[in-house]
Every structure is written in structure tokens, then in C-alpha cells.
Design a protein around this motif. Structure first.
Motif, PDB file in Angstrom:
ATOM      1  N   THR A  50       0.834  -1.202   0.000  1.00  0.00           N
ATOM      2  CA  THR A  50       0.000   0.000   0.000  1.00  0.00           C
ATOM      3  C   THR A  50       0.860   1.240   0.000  1.00  0.00           C
ATOM      4  O   THR A  50       0.373   2.340   0.173  1.00  0.00           O
ATOM      5  N   THR A  51       1.754   1.190   0.223  1.00  0.00           N
ATOM      6  CA  THR A  51       2.512   2.401   0.408  1.00  0.00           C
ATOM      7  C   THR A  51       2.811   3.169  -0.914  1.00  0.00           C
ATOM      8  O   THR A  51       2.688   2.553  -1.889  1.00  0.00           O
ATOM      9  N   THR A  88       5.553  16.945   1.363  1.00  0.00           N
ATOM     10  CA  THR A  88       4.637  17.673   2.242  1.00  0.00           C
ATOM     11  C   THR A  88       3.294  17.921   1.547  1.00  0.00           C
ATOM     12  O   THR A  88       2.284  18.108   2.208  1.00  0.00           O
ATOM     13  N   LEU A  89       3.275  17.898   0.213  1.00  0.00           N
ATOM     14  CA  LEU A  89       2.031  18.098  -0.530  1.00  0.00           C
ATOM     15  C   LEU A  89       1.542  16.817  -1.209  1.00  0.00           C
ATOM     16  O   LEU A  89       0.733  16.865  -2.132  1.00  0.00           O
ATOM     17  N   GLY A  90       2.069  15.696  -0.726  1.00  0.00           N
ATOM     18  CA  GLY A  90       1.666  14.415  -1.313  1.00  0.00           C
ATOM     19  C   GLY A  90       0.726  13.674  -0.384  1.00  0.00           C
ATOM     20  O   GLY A  90       0.750  13.882   0.829  1.00  0.00           O
ATOM     21  N   TYR A  91      -0.091  12.815  -0.947  1.00  0.00           N
ATOM     22  CA  TYR A  91      -0.978  11.996  -0.131  1.00  0.00           C
ATOM     23  C   TYR A  91      -0.146  11.252   0.912  1.00  0.00           C
ATOM     24  O   TYR A  91       0.917  10.719   0.598  1.00  0.00           O
ATOM     25  N   ALA A  92      -0.639  11.227   2.158  1.00  0.00           N
ATOM     26  CA  ALA A  92       0.147  10.655   3.265  1.00  0.00           C
ATOM     27  C   ALA A  92       0.582   9.220   2.983  1.00  0.00           C
ATOM     28  O   ALA A  92      -0.203   8.408   2.498  1.00  0.00           O
ATOM     29  N   GLY A 102       2.718   4.877  -3.706  1.00  0.00           N
ATOM     30  CA  GLY A 102       2.567   3.599  -2.994  1.00  0.00           C
ATOM     31  C   GLY A 102       1.319   2.854  -3.447  1.00  0.00           C
ATOM     32  O   GLY A 102       0.245   3.447  -3.521  1.00  0.00           O
ATOM     33  N   GLY A 103       1.474   1.582  -3.746  1.00  0.00           N
ATOM     34  CA  GLY A 103       0.335   0.772  -4.165  1.00  0.00           C
ATOM     35  C   GLY A 103       0.071   0.782  -5.654  1.00  0.00           C
ATOM     36  O   GLY A 103      -0.911   0.193  -6.110  1.00  0.00           O
ATOM     37  N   ALA A 104       0.954   1.428  -6.427  1.00  0.00           N
ATOM     38  CA  ALA A 104       0.693   1.548  -7.871  1.00  0.00           C
ATOM     39  C   ALA A 104       0.912   0.246  -8.633  1.00  0.00           C
ATOM     40  O   ALA A 104       1.829  -0.513  -8.359  1.00  0.00           O
ATOM     41  N   LEU A 114      -7.343   0.006  -9.026  1.00  0.00           N
ATOM     42  CA  LEU A 114      -6.648   0.826  -8.033  1.00  0.00           C
ATOM     43  C   LEU A 114      -6.726   0.156  -6.666  1.00  0.00           C
ATOM     44  O   LEU A 114      -7.746  -0.438  -6.319  1.00  0.00           O
ATOM     45  N   HIS A 115      -5.663   0.282  -5.871  1.00  0.00           N
ATOM     46  CA  HIS A 115      -5.750  -0.178  -4.485  1.00  0.00           C
ATOM     47  C   HIS A 115      -6.711   0.709  -3.698  1.00  0.00           C
ATOM     48  O   HIS A 115      -7.484   0.230  -2.882  1.00  0.00           O
ATOM     49  N   HIS A 116      -6.635   2.010  -3.948  1.00  0.00           N
ATOM     50  CA  HIS A 116      -7.515   2.972  -3.274  1.00  0.00           C
ATOM     51  C   HIS A 116      -7.912   4.023  -4.300  1.00  0.00           C
ATOM     52  O   HIS A 116      -7.239   4.165  -5.319  1.00  0.00           O
TER      53      HIS A 116
END
Ligand SMILES: *[C@@H]1O[C@H](CO)[C@@H](O)[C@H](O)[C@H]1NC(C)=O
Ligand SMILES: *[C@@H]1O[C@H](CO)[C@@H](O)[C@H](O)[C@H]1NC(C)=O
Ligand SMILES: *[C@@H]1O[C@H](CO)[C@@H](O)[C@H](O)[C@H]1NC(C)=O
Ligand SMILES: *[C@@H]1O[C@H](CO)[C@@H](O)[C@H](O)[C@H]1NC(C)=O
Ligand SMILES: *[C@@H]1O[C@H](CO)[C@@H](O)[C@H](O)[C@H]1NC(C)=O
Ligand SMILES: *[C@@H]1O[C@H](CO)[C@@H](O)[C@H](O)[C@H]1NC(C)=O
Ligand SMILES: *[C@@H]1O[C@H](CO)[C@@H](O)[C@H](O)[C@H]1NC(C)=O
Ligand SMILES: *[C@@H]1O[C@H](CO)[C@@H](O)[C@H](O)[C@H]1NC(C)=O
Length: 346
Positions: free
Chosen positions: A8-9, A56-60, A127-129, A138-140
Motif C-alpha cells: 500500500t505504500t 509535504t504536498l503528497g498523499y500521506a 505507494g500501491g501503484a 486501483l488499491h484505493h
């Protein structure tokens, strides 16, 4: 990833590459624009959790900038974004990864402006691609597949970066397939055909457009030994994916890279054989400082250092969790990769 885990990351020209110590990297050299690692000042990266740098502007816990829910960004956002390195679990490795190591960008705790690095890292990995929703879901809903990472780079990154990123001094690095092989391992498909179609989509929809934007120097990583992950070592029915499936993927990647290099004389196309190298590391673990190659600390995601939960220091483990490598393993990859890139440059 499939039943075992989810992340997932991941030639025509005869090549007289100097023999490298332990890995058996595959590579080829058709290029009229020679690659030189010492002259490389920029790395643009695509991939999955093995490769992303947290921004800092990326999905956690997923990426440097944006997400599938906000794929666009402004020039000002891109330039104000910082790589964030923290000693916390971010589902991937809890510390620098291979791409941060080879660029020395984002390896220090705290925030890093890519423009201040010895080699600037512009990292669009997520992450998760997988490669594309054409073949795998898609994972999410926030996940950005590879073909969308490269589109995001070309639509929003390149218009800004082209002003100061010299394509001749840039290496484009791609490590993908780790999720694809896991997510597809129970599909009723002919795997070699499926992998080949998936990789074809990557070359058509990701590699060619980025090449057409002027980037001629390419590094591909093949699959890590996922067949030797902790869950796979104890899986009653045998590893999934198994070594044969991983080889099918890697052979397809190799033949597509060969074909791409043959069709583009000005492209330098390298494949680092992460699979052979990491199998060798697992076989000679103590030489690399690992004492545990078969398990992982179950408390890897807890806030305190893992020793506090009765585990060995994280440094001792090859595997961070069910399918990710520790930051130590990433640094071992980076050290060997750097030798590979330097040897290729000569
Ligand atoms: C690759 O090709 C270029 C251009 O012909 C050449 O300068 C370079 O030395 C070659 N590198 C290797 C490793 O053969
Ligand atoms: C994208 O959305 C996330 C929230 O999900 C936010 O933290 C981030 O700043 C946004 N990034 C950009 C580039 O707009
Ligand atoms: C990101 O990882 C941190 C550390 O494990 C965790 O506390 C946080 O909830 C995660 N954030 C998301 C959005 O998953
Ligand atoms: C994305 O998924 C989350 C969690 O499943 C959900 O809460 C959210 O509404 C979804 N967002 C969109 C734009 O579909
Ligand atoms: C991602 O790529 C697919 C095609 O592969 C496309 O249908 C989709 O619109 C893209 N999504 C974004 C957000 O670019
Ligand atoms: C691995 O799995 C593939 C696909 O199911 C199968 O054809 C192959 O025989 C397996 N190889 C091994 C070594 O088990
Ligand atoms: C691991 O050990 C084997 C057998 O001694 C050797 O052939 C191989 O090169 C070593 N690999 C690494 C990565 O050190
Ligand atoms: C590896 O580490 C795990 C987690 O700490 C532990 O359960 C396992 O027994 C270790 N394996 C060996 C061979 O030491």
C-alpha cells in the motif's frame, strides 16, 4: 497483493560492461548519447511504495505530490513541496529508500527541497501503484497508477521542471511490477501473456511519452525476490508469485527494454537485475549485515524502536514487513546500483 500481501505504500549491441562484483546486471548500450552517472544531476522517478518519496504536498504515506483525487498541482506547489523523512512507519520501510539513497535527496531526517540535493530527485512514484487500470484496479481511490504518474509528470511537472532540469543530465528511473504481479496472481490468465500486455502498456503509455519529452536515459529495475517474502516461505501451497512467474515478468521487461533501445538509438536503457542481486544478498545475508532474512518484526508499525517490542534492531532484518524491504536493504541495493551506474558510465 493477492492472497499474500498488498503493497500500500518495483540485444543488439554487444556490450563490454566491466564485470561487477556480485550482481549480474543485465544492460545494453545502443546509445548515441552516452550515460554518465557522475554527470547526472537529476533523477525523475516512477513506481510504487518501494520508490516513493513522501512530500509535504503528497498523499500521506504514498507520494511526493498530489494523489488521484488531486492529480494536478501548480508550479508554485511543486516548487514549495519538500521531501519529508521521518523515523516513523509509513508502510514502506521507515527510513530512506534506494532512490533517495542514490540521489542523496531526502535521506536526512526533516524536510528537503529537491533543488538543494547533489542529484535532484523528482519522484512521482505512488505507494500501491500498478501499471494501469486497464489491467488492474486501483488499491484505493487516491492511488496513481504508473501511466497516470507519467501523465501527471508531463502535464504538471515537466512544464515547470523543463526550465531548470537538463534532460541530458537526467536519469529516469522506473521500478514497477511488484503490485502487478501480486494483484494478478490469482487471475485465470496466461501469466506470460498478461505480463507482456501490461508491460506493453507501460512502454506505450509511459515510457514513450516521457522519452518524447526529451528524456533519453533510462533505468529499469526488475522484480525483487517476492517468492522469498516471509509469508511466501511458509505458504503451504508454495510461494505466490513463484520464481517462475517472477522470471516471466523479468523476461518480458527485458525484451521490451531491448526493443525500445533498438528502436531509439539515442536512448540509454539499463536494467538493474535487482532479482539476481537480492537473491544473492539473501543467500549471503551475514556478509551484508543481516541476521534475519525469513521474518519481520510484527511491531514494525509501532511508534517505538522495534527493540522495545522484543525484536532485533530493524537493521538486522532484510524484510520490513510482509512485502517491503527495510531501509538497510534499500541501502544495500543503492550501493550496488551505484557501482552498476558507474560501470555503465565508463
Ligand atoms: C555506450 O555507447 C556510447 C556511445 O557510443 C559510448 O560512448 C559508451 O562508452 C558506451 N558505454 C558502454 C558501457 O559501452
Ligand atoms: C492534495 O490533497 C491532499 C489532501 O488529500 C493535500 O494534503 C495536498 O496538499 C494536496 N496536494 C496538492 C498538490 O494540491
Ligand atoms: C501514515 O502513517 C502514519 C505512521 O504509521 C500513520 O500514523 C498515519 O495514520 C498514516 N496516514 C494515512 C493517511 O494512512
Ligand atoms: C475515496 O475513498 C474514501 C474511502 O473509501 C471515501 O471516503 C471517499 O469518499 C472516496 N472519495 C472519492 C472522491 O470517491
Ligand atoms: C489514468 O489513465 C487512464 C488510462 O490508462 C485514464 O483512463 C484515466 O483517465 C487516467 N486518470 C487520470 C487521473 O489521469
Ligand atoms: C509457478 O506458477 C506457474 C503459474 O501457475 C506455474 O505454471 C509454474 O509451474 C509454477 N512454478 C513453480 C516452480 O512452481
Ligand atoms: C552469494 O554467494 C554465492 C555463493 O557463494 C555467490 O556466487 C554470489 O555471488 C554471492 N552473491 C552476493 C550478492 O554476494
Ligand atoms: C526473524 O524475526 C522474527 C520476528 O522478530 C522472528 O519471529 C523469527 O523467529 C526470526 N527468525 C530467525 C530465523 O531468527
Amino acid at each position: 497483493m493477492g492472497s499474500s500481501f498488498r503493497l500500500t505504500t518495483a540485444c543488439a549491441a554487444a556490450l563490454s560492461l566491466p564485470l561487477l562484483a556480485s550482481s549480474s546486471p543485465v544492460s545494453r548500450n545502443h546509445s548515441t548519447t552516452p550515460f554518465d552517472w557522475d554527470e547526472t544531476k537529476y533523477v525523475i522517478a516512477f513506481g510504487d511504495s518501494y520508490t516513493y518519496a513522501q512530500g509535504t504536498l503528497g498523499y500521506a504515506n504514498s507520494t511526493f505530490i498530489g494523489s488521484n483525487l488531486n492529480i494536478s498541482f501548480t508550479p508554485q506547489q511543486l516548487l514549495s513541496d519538500r521531501i519529508q523523512q521521518e523515523d516513523v512507519d509509513s508502510t514502506a520501510n521507515r527510513g530512506p529508500n534506494w532512490i533517495e539513497d542514490i540521489t542523496q535527496c531526502g535521506t536526512k531526517e526533516g524536510l528537503t527541497d529537491p533543488r538543494t540535493c547533489p542529484v535532484q530527485l523528482w519522484d512521482f512514484a505512488f505507494g500501491g501503484a500498478d501499471i494501469t487500470v486497464e489491467y488492474l484496479p486501483l488499491h484505493h481511490n487516491w492511488s496513481v497508477q504508473l501511466v497516470n504518474q507519467t501523465a501527471q509528470f508531463l502535464d504538471y511537472g515537466q512544464p515547470v521542471l523543463k526550465d531548470f532540469v537538463d534532460a541530458d543530465k537526467t536519469l529516469v528511473a522506473v521500478w514497477i511490477g511488484i503490485n502487478d504481479i501480486g494483484d494478478s496472481d490469482e487471475l485465470a490468465v496466461d501469466f506470460p501473456t498478461f505480463y507482456d500486455e501490461d508491460i506493453t502498456a507501460m512502454f506505450e503509455q509511459s515510457i514513450t511519452p516521457v522519452y518524447n519529452a526529451g528524456y533519453k536515459k533510462w533505468l529499469f529495475m526488475n522484480l525483487p525476490p517476492l517468492n522469498r517474502s516471509p509469508p511466501n516461505l511458509v505458504r503451504a501451497a508454495g510461494p505466490l508469485p513463484n520464481a517462475t512467474m517472477i522470471d516471466w515478468w523479468d523476461e518480458s521487461l527485458q525484451s521490451h527494454a531491448d526493443a525500445f533501445a533498438a528502436a531509439h538509438e539515442d536512448a540509454s536503457v539499463m536494467i538493474f537485475d535487482a532479482n539476481t542481486f537480492l537473491n544473492g544478498v539473501l543467500d549471503n545475508a551475514t556478509e551484508y549485515g543481516f541476521t534475519n532474512t525469513t521474518g519481520y518484526c510484527p511491531e514494525y508499525d509501532q511508534p517505538l524502536p522495534v527493540e522495545q517490542y522484543g525484536c532485533l534492531p530493524l537493521y538486522d532484518y532484510f524484510w520490513y514487513n510482509t512485502g517491503h524491504l527495510t531501509t538497510h536493504t534499500h541501502s544495500v541495493i543503492a550501493a550496488e546500483l551505484e557501482k552498476f551506474l558507474k560501470a555503465w558510465s565508463k
